[in-house]
Motif scaffolding. Structure first.
Motif, PDB file in Angstrom:
ATOM      1  N   ILE A  75       5.730 -48.725 -32.103  1.00  0.00           N
ATOM      2  CA  ILE A  75       4.787 -48.359 -31.171  1.00  0.00           C
ATOM      3  C   ILE A  75       5.193 -47.234 -30.429  1.00  0.00           C
ATOM      4  O   ILE A  75       4.439 -46.642 -29.461  1.00  0.00           O
ATOM      5  N   GLY A  76       6.447 -46.572 -30.653  1.00  0.00           N
ATOM      6  CA  GLY A  76       6.893 -45.254 -29.653  1.00  0.00           C
ATOM      7  C   GLY A  76       6.842 -44.057 -30.839  1.00  0.00           C
ATOM      8  O   GLY A  76       6.030 -44.275 -31.773  1.00  0.00           O
ATOM      9  N   PRO A  77       7.614 -42.978 -30.471  1.00  0.00           N
ATOM     10  CA  PRO A  77       7.425 -42.094 -31.174  1.00  0.00           C
ATOM     11  C   PRO A  77       8.300 -42.149 -32.480  1.00  0.00           C
ATOM     12  O   PRO A  77       8.610 -43.394 -32.599  1.00  0.00           O
ATOM     13  N   ASP A  78       8.176 -41.224 -33.161  1.00  0.00           N
ATOM     14  CA  ASP A  78       8.976 -41.376 -34.626  1.00  0.00           C
ATOM     15  C   ASP A  78      10.311 -41.732 -34.365  1.00  0.00           C
ATOM     16  O   ASP A  78      11.037 -41.222 -33.403  1.00  0.00           O
ATOM     17  N   VAL A  79      10.893 -42.392 -35.187  1.00  0.00           N
ATOM     18  CA  VAL A  79      12.223 -42.817 -35.215  1.00  0.00           C
ATOM     19  C   VAL A  79      13.090 -42.433 -36.303  1.00  0.00           C
ATOM     20  O   VAL A  79      12.540 -42.630 -37.313  1.00  0.00           O
ATOM     21  N   THR A  80      14.279 -41.819 -36.207  1.00  0.00           N
ATOM     22  CA  THR A  80      15.111 -41.540 -37.400  1.00  0.00           C
ATOM     23  C   THR A  80      16.292 -42.627 -37.457  1.00  0.00           C
ATOM     24  O   THR A  80      17.121 -42.717 -36.408  1.00  0.00           O
ATOM     25  N   ILE A  81      16.324 -43.157 -38.561  1.00  0.00           N
ATOM     26  CA  ILE A  81      17.494 -44.218 -38.697  1.00  0.00           C
ATOM     27  C   ILE A  81      18.176 -43.362 -39.973  1.00  0.00           C
ATOM     28  O   ILE A  81      17.783 -43.735 -40.909  1.00  0.00           O
ATOM     29  N   GLY A  82      19.375 -42.947 -39.811  1.00  0.00           N
ATOM     30  CA  GLY A  82      20.013 -42.456 -40.825  1.00  0.00           C
ATOM     31  C   GLY A  82      19.293 -41.112 -41.436  1.00  0.00           C
ATOM     32  O   GLY A  82      18.407 -40.432 -40.876  1.00  0.00           O
ATOM     33  N   PRO A  83      18.917 -41.348 -42.826  1.00  0.00           N
ATOM     34  CA  PRO A  83      18.117 -40.515 -43.639  1.00  0.00           C
ATOM     35  C   PRO A  83      16.834 -40.728 -43.425  1.00  0.00           C
ATOM     36  O   PRO A  83      15.929 -39.981 -44.095  1.00  0.00           O
ATOM     37  N   GLY A  89       3.484 -45.846 -35.234  1.00  0.00           N
ATOM     38  CA  GLY A  89       2.476 -46.918 -35.721  1.00  0.00           C
ATOM     39  C   GLY A  89       3.029 -47.441 -37.104  1.00  0.00           C
ATOM     40  O   GLY A  89       2.099 -48.361 -37.775  1.00  0.00           O
ATOM     41  N   SER A  90       3.836 -47.295 -37.753  1.00  0.00           N
ATOM     42  CA  SER A  90       4.549 -47.741 -39.056  1.00  0.00           C
ATOM     43  C   SER A  90       4.923 -49.084 -38.780  1.00  0.00           C
ATOM     44  O   SER A  90       5.594 -49.578 -37.885  1.00  0.00           O
ATOM     45  N   LEU A  91       5.079 -50.065 -39.879  1.00  0.00           N
ATOM     46  CA  LEU A  91       5.547 -51.130 -39.918  1.00  0.00           C
ATOM     47  C   LEU A  91       6.781 -51.119 -40.741  1.00  0.00           C
ATOM     48  O   LEU A  91       7.125 -50.285 -41.567  1.00  0.00           O
ATOM     49  N   VAL A  92       7.628 -51.947 -39.901  1.00  0.00           N
ATOM     50  CA  VAL A  92       9.223 -51.884 -40.589  1.00  0.00           C
ATOM     51  C   VAL A  92       9.547 -53.266 -40.913  1.00  0.00           C
ATOM     52  O   VAL A  92       9.256 -54.125 -40.344  1.00  0.00           O
ATOM     53  N   VAL A  93       9.868 -53.477 -42.092  1.00  0.00           N
ATOM     54  CA  VAL A  93      10.128 -54.827 -42.751  1.00  0.00           C
ATOM     55  C   VAL A  93      11.776 -55.078 -42.923  1.00  0.00           C
ATOM     56  O   VAL A  93      12.293 -54.244 -43.580  1.00  0.00           O
TER      57      VAL A  93
END
Length: 194
Positions: A75-83, A89-93
């Motif tokens: 629900i925040g800004p884009d997040v970079t995790i590794g590559p 707005g995206s869901l992470v599973v």
């Protein structure tokens, strides 16, 4: 079922349970309703602090038998995790098995071994984590402890195969069974009243 699969841990937990119950009750040979009443009168602080072997068994059982998947929305800004970039707005599973069965953290990861819980540096997400840790974990742990202690006090418990013959190994769970993580092979638990 896991406790019955390992004679050393089964013995350790049964001795711990006997000591625990005898420390907090007047009669060492309680049964039926008297046992239920006695267990209900043991203080919560005792349940939470005086069963370290049972705590390790519960922790390892959660690690090896939870097919759960965490789903979170960014629900925040884009997040970079590794590559990877997780857009807003995206869901992470995240399947718990990625950590729970990771051989980098747990050598021979499908083997049930409560002594792994002694190392507090090893990641454990059996109750979730961070802001999303299970709010009911204390109640759930108490419920599990009550059931296990009651069962160990009242019954001799053995694991059996599909024909009712005793087995001394823990069947592998089916991590694709998203609701229960049932064993891949037919087996059961035999209770014989003490």
């Amino acid at each position: 079922m896991q406790i019955t699969s390992d004679p050393v841990w089964s013995s350790n937990v049964q001795e711990e349970v006997k000591t625990f119950v005898s420390t907090h009750t007047l009669s060492p040979s309680l049964s039926g309703d008297a046992l239920i009443q006695a267990l209900s009168e043991i203080p919560l602080t005792a349940w939470e602090s005086q069963t370290p072997n049972l705590d390790l068994c519960i922790r390892e059982t959660l690690r090896t038998s939870q097919p759960y998947t965490a789903v979170r929305k960014n629900i925040g800004p884009d997040v970079t995790i590794g590559p990877y970039v997780i857009p807003s707005g995206s869901l992470v599973v995240y399947p718990f098995s990625v950590t729970a069965l990771n051989p980098n953290y747990y050598p021979d990861a499908t083997r049930w071994d409560p002594s792994r819980g002694i190392d507090k540096e090893t990641p454990f997400i059996g109750w979730g984590g961070g802001k999303h840790a299970c709010k009911g974990q204390r109640l759930a742990t108490l419920s599990m402890k009550l059931m296990v202690v009651y069962a160990l006090m009242r019954f001799d418990i053995t694991m059996v195969d599909g024909q009712g013959k005793k087995i001394n190994r823990l069947p592998l769970p089916d991590w694709n069974d998203s609701a229960t993580c049932r064993p891949k092979e037919r087996c059961g638990i035999k209770f014989v009243e003490k």
